[in-house]
Design a protein around this motif. Sequence first.
Motif, short mmCIF file in Angstrom:
data_model
loop_
_atom_site.label_atom_id
_atom_site.label_comp_id
_atom_site.label_asym_id
_atom_site.label_seq_id
_atom_site.Cartn_x
_atom_site.Cartn_y
_atom_site.Cartn_z
N PRO A 113 -12.92 -8.80 34.53
CA PRO A 113 -13.87 -8.83 35.42
C PRO A 113 -15.42 -7.58 34.60
N THR A 114 -16.19 -9.03 34.56
CA THR A 114 -17.49 -8.13 34.25
C THR A 114 -18.02 -6.69 34.72
N PRO A 115 -17.96 -5.19 33.75
CA PRO A 115 -18.26 -4.75 34.73
C PRO A 115 -18.75 -4.70 35.18
N ILE A 116 -19.24 -3.72 36.85
CA ILE A 116 -20.41 -2.74 37.28
C ILE A 116 -21.28 -2.08 37.08
N ASN A 117 -22.59 -1.92 36.10
CA ASN A 117 -22.91 -0.29 36.07
C ASN A 117 -24.41 -0.24 36.83
N MET A 118 -23.73 1.08 36.66
CA MET A 118 -25.07 1.91 37.04
C MET A 118 -26.23 2.14 36.29
N PRO A 119 -27.51 2.59 37.54
CA PRO A 119 -28.86 2.94 36.04
C PRO A 119 -28.28 4.01 35.05
N VAL A 120 -28.53 3.14 33.57
CA VAL A 120 -28.27 3.94 32.24
C VAL A 120 -30.14 4.52 32.46
N THR A 121 -29.54 5.70 32.48
CA THR A 121 -30.53 6.72 31.97
C THR A 121 -30.99 8.00 31.05
N ARG A 122 -32.06 8.36 30.20
CA ARG A 122 -32.13 9.52 29.28
C ARG A 122 -31.84 10.80 30.30
N LEU A 123 -31.14 11.52 29.49
CA LEU A 123 -31.24 13.18 30.73
C LEU A 123 -32.27 13.75 30.43
N PRO A 124 -32.42 14.17 31.33
CA PRO A 124 -34.15 14.38 31.46
C PRO A 124 -34.43 15.87 30.82
N ILE A 173 -24.89 6.85 30.71
CA ILE A 173 -23.62 5.91 30.92
C ILE A 173 -22.80 6.34 32.08
N SER A 174 -23.19 5.40 33.37
CA SER A 174 -22.35 5.55 34.97
C SER A 174 -22.18 4.08 34.62
N LEU A 175 -20.80 4.08 35.35
CA LEU A 175 -20.30 2.10 35.82
C LEU A 175 -19.74 2.96 37.32
N LYS A 176 -19.48 1.46 37.90
CA LYS A 176 -19.05 1.66 39.31
C LYS A 176 -17.20 0.65 39.23
N GLU A 177 -16.96 1.83 40.47
CA GLU A 177 -15.18 0.64 40.36
C GLU A 177 -14.91 -0.43 40.06
N PRO A 178 -14.05 -0.95 39.08
CA PRO A 178 -14.66 -2.02 39.96
C PRO A 178 -13.23 -3.07 40.36
N PRO A 179 -13.64 -4.28 41.40
CA PRO A 179 -12.22 -5.01 42.23
C PRO A 179 -10.87 -5.79 40.70
N GLU A 180 -10.20 -5.92 41.83
CA GLU A 180 -9.54 -6.74 41.01
C GLU A 180 -8.85 -5.97 39.58
N ALA A 181 -9.35 -4.95 38.56
CA ALA A 181 -9.51 -5.22 37.42
C ALA A 181 -7.99 -4.57 37.15
N PRO A 182 -7.54 -5.32 35.60
CA PRO A 182 -5.94 -5.12 35.11
C PRO A 182 -5.72 -3.98 34.87
N MET A 183 -4.50 -4.10 34.71
CA MET A 183 -3.69 -2.45 34.45
C MET A 183 -3.75 -1.66 33.38
N GLY A 184 -4.56 -0.71 32.98
CA GLY A 184 -4.49 -0.34 31.49
C GLY A 184 -6.06 -0.56 31.37
N HIS A 185 -6.76 -1.05 31.77
CA HIS A 185 -7.84 -1.46 31.40
C HIS A 185 -9.07 -0.83 30.81
N ARG A 186 -9.99 -1.12 29.94
CA ARG A 186 -10.93 0.32 28.84
C ARG A 186 -12.08 -0.35 29.04
N TYR A 187 -12.62 0.21 28.34
CA TYR A 187 -14.75 -0.14 28.93
C TYR A 187 -15.02 0.48 27.07
N GLU A 188 -15.33 -1.13 26.45
CA GLU A 188 -16.61 -1.22 25.09
C GLU A 188 -17.97 -0.76 25.31
N ILE A 189 -18.44 0.15 25.31
CA ILE A 189 -20.03 0.30 25.12
C ILE A 189 -21.15 0.39 23.84
#
Length: 457
Positions: A347-358, A366-382
């Motif tokens: 599934p397409t990942p759900i991202n949180m707001p992406v900001t510069r560090l103050p 870059i922050s992400l939310k825990e996705p539903p029904e993600a396959p075992m061993g999944h990863r993210y590419e940014i």
Amino acid sequence: MKNLQALAFCFILFSCSPESELPPVESPDDKSAKQPVSYEPFNAPFEKPQVEVMKVSQSEITINWFNPSNWQSLPSSATQPEFLIEASTNPKFDNLVTTRQISDSFQSTFSNLQPDTLHHFRVTALPPADDPRYLRGESTILMVMTASYPNEQVGGFIVNPELGKVHFSWNELEQPGPIDYVVHLFDDDQSGKPFREFITRENEIRDVILQGGRTYWAKFRAAPAEDNNAFKTTAEITVEFEVPGNPLPKPVNITAIDRNGTLVIQWSPTTTNVGKFSYMMNVKTGETLEQPFGNFTPNESIFRIPNAKPYGRFSFEINCFPQRGNFIDLESPFATHTFDYPKVYCPTPINMPVTRLPKEVSSIKISLKEPPEAPMGHRYEIEVASDPEFSSGIDRRRIEGIELETVMTGRVPEETHYVRIRMIGPEDDATVIASSWTDTIIIGAKTPLQPVENPLP
């Protein structure tokens, strides 16, 4: 009273006698028991007739032939099949010189031939017109060269091929002094050098092992032995022949199944071989099945590929081929089979707001939310880039699925940055299909701080 008892006793004996029993009544439908089992051939093609060269001179060639080995004569039918005899100077027989159909002889002489010329003969057995048991069979082809000078060869050179071998025989010539018989074998009619030579004083050569399924040429002549000046070398007889082979069948009933990560491929075992053979497997993988995986030679009709799931797709080409020293069995055609592991789509990942560090404006969190029904061993590419086409200033990172945030450093604060994220499967697992990219996230350029003027003089 006694006479009456004796009469009754005789009646009982007569009624119990086997001869008094009635004969069994035959069923009118039971006619098959009276009909003998028929072993007559039915629609059977004739075997190749055996052909021999009887005489060769400058202008004449005499050939002799025999009934096919599966011919059975009947009192009510012809005593022999008909034979179609074709002669040509071309091996393709597209310029026939002579055609003869003979039903009352086993010999024919071709005269008025050119000296030192190669002639091709094709002998085919045909079923008699009133005999429905047989069909036209395969032809026997011979190649004979007429003599180049006035000399006559008499001997009846016979070539008798069998599965993976051939026998040669001839009539013994009665000549003053000892003579040698010479047989040369060629696997190319254009070759000037034989690959086998036999010199003997016997009148046969048996069990010459040759690769089946190929055409050969045998050249035969008689030559004087050493110190025999009373005999001259005869003209050479050339006979073309084919050594039959046993075609191995194409593998059938191929199946593939995954057993706890091991792919097991099976097929029906081949049992019609004469000698030893192996299976040849050409295995490919990849989305288009063009990536070589390997070539294998299993001896049994089963093969296992451990840890096969990450490759996703497989294609198998399997055939049978004879092992070294097996000249009878012939390589089979290839059978093909394809196996696909079930695919899982991320599934397409759900991202949180992406900001510069103050406090670190050159870093992007870059922050992400825990996705539903993600396959075992999944990863993210940014990916972070300096342009919306992601062609310049690109920075790529992959994180494990248990990591839901990361910091991309080294970005110029005064530039606008573009961020996109997708979910991918475990490394080297083609069964997990990457998701689409998220919508592009734009992080605007940071305006540089203007220096504050010192109000003090």
